[in-house]
Design an enzyme around this catalytic site. Structure first.
Site, PDB file in Angstrom:
ATOM      1  N   CYS A 181       0.835  -1.213   0.000  1.00 25.78           N
ATOM      2  CA  CYS A 181       0.000   0.000   0.000  1.00 25.78           C
ATOM      3  C   CYS A 181       0.863   1.254   0.000  1.00 25.78           C
ATOM      4  CB  CYS A 181      -0.919   0.018   1.215  1.00 25.78           C
ATOM      5  SG  CYS A 181      -2.067  -1.359   1.239  1.00 25.78           S
ATOM      6  N   ARG A 239      -7.736  -4.142  -3.585  1.00 30.41           N
ATOM      7  CA  ARG A 239      -7.193  -2.980  -4.326  1.00 30.41           C
ATOM      8  C   ARG A 239      -8.091  -2.721  -5.534  1.00 30.41           C
ATOM      9  NH1 ARG A 239      -2.228  -2.583  -1.901  1.00 30.41           N
ATOM     10  NH2 ARG A 239      -1.592  -4.536  -0.929  1.00 30.41           N
TER      11      ARG A 239
HETATM   12  C1  BEZ Z   1       0.464  -4.645   1.819  1.00 35.77           C
HETATM   13  O1  BEZ Z   1       1.657  -4.892   1.847  1.00 35.77           O
HETATM   14  O2  BEZ Z   1       0.051  -3.549   1.483  1.00 35.77           O
HETATM   15  C2  BEZ Z   1      -0.499  -5.694   2.198  1.00 35.77           C
HETATM   16  C3  BEZ Z   1      -0.207  -7.020   1.878  1.00 35.77           C
HETATM   17  C4  BEZ Z   1      -1.093  -8.013   2.217  1.00 35.77           C
HETATM   18  C5  BEZ Z   1      -2.261  -7.695   2.890  1.00 35.77           C
HETATM   19  C6  BEZ Z   1      -2.555  -6.366   3.182  1.00 35.77           C
HETATM   20  C7  BEZ Z   1      -1.680  -5.378   2.833  1.00 35.77           C
END
Ligand code: BEZ
Length: 215
Positions: free
Chosen positions: A52, A129
């Site tokens: 993110c 996403r």
């Molecule tokens: C992230 O790195 O943004 C992420 C990865 C897996 C689940 C939720 C967020």
């Protein structure tokens, strides 16, 4: 797990569902905020997570591009406003990059459910996403969904926006892998006379129903 149909996915061509929300730039009535400009509404699973952070930073680095394309960015996650502010501050301290666009604090999941961002097979508590491209009349033009563990492609997001704006402005269709500057597809002829006219044109023609021209 029992499927609950309160998590409807809006469709291309629908008016973007309206809502009131708290964001990092203040309260927002979505329909008012997006009026007259293109909008990209995008969700991410959680603040202070690595993928993110790279994605939000990517949007922030391209803020000027989106401004020039008359396009507002609106982020969202199921986190509190305090968490958002702390994360914005953290990224600014680490990288010097400020997220200027509003980020919705969707702590009650209202907007996530409205836009089909909560996909229980992936997560019951974090938004996937999602990317919604919305035109200046408030109509949804393109939708992307990515899972939690795969980041989006900013080049494709920018290409999609330019393609949507080009198709809308010039009333044309765009072929596979189209990018700015490429030829566009001319609508197929509706009469034999139009077909014959086309044969005499300088279009790049594969056949009468597949012709391309410069913009
Ligand atoms: C992230 O790195 O943004 C992420 C990865 C897996 C689940 C939720 C967020």
């Amino acid at each position: 797990m029992e499927y609950q149909n309160n998590n409807v996915i809006p469709r291309i061509g629908d008016l973007a569902p309206d809502f009131k929300a708290m964001t990092t730039t203040g309260p927002m009535q979505f329909s008012e905020h997006i009026k007259g400009s293109w909008t990209i509404l995008f969700s991410h699973p959680a603040d202070f997570t690595p993928v993110c952070t790279t994605e939000m930073t990517g949007f922030a680095l391209d803020q000027k591009f989106f401004d020039e394309k008359n396009t507002k960015l609106v982020g969202l996650s199921i986190d509190s406003i305090h968490s958002h502010i702390a994360w914005v501050n953290n990224v600014k301290k680490n990288s010097g990059i400020l997220f200027e666009f509003p980020i919705i604090a969707d702590i009650d999941m209202k907007v996530s459910k409205m836009y089909g961002m909560l996909q229980p097979g992936e997560s019951e508590t974090a938004a996937v996403r999602a990317v919604f491209f919305i035109d200046p009349k408030g109509k949804i033009k393109l939708i992307m969904y990515y899972p939690l563990n795969v980041g989006r492609n900013m080049d494709e997001i920018k290409r999609s926006l330019i393609a949507l704006q080009t198709a809308d402005q010039h009333k044309v269709s765009l072929p596979l892998n189209w990018k700015e500057g490429d030829k566009v597809i001319v609508s197929p002829p509706k009469t034999v006379a139009e077909m014959l006219e086309r044969e005499a044109s300088d279009y790049e023609m594969v056949d009468f129903y597949l012709a391309k021209r410069d913009l």
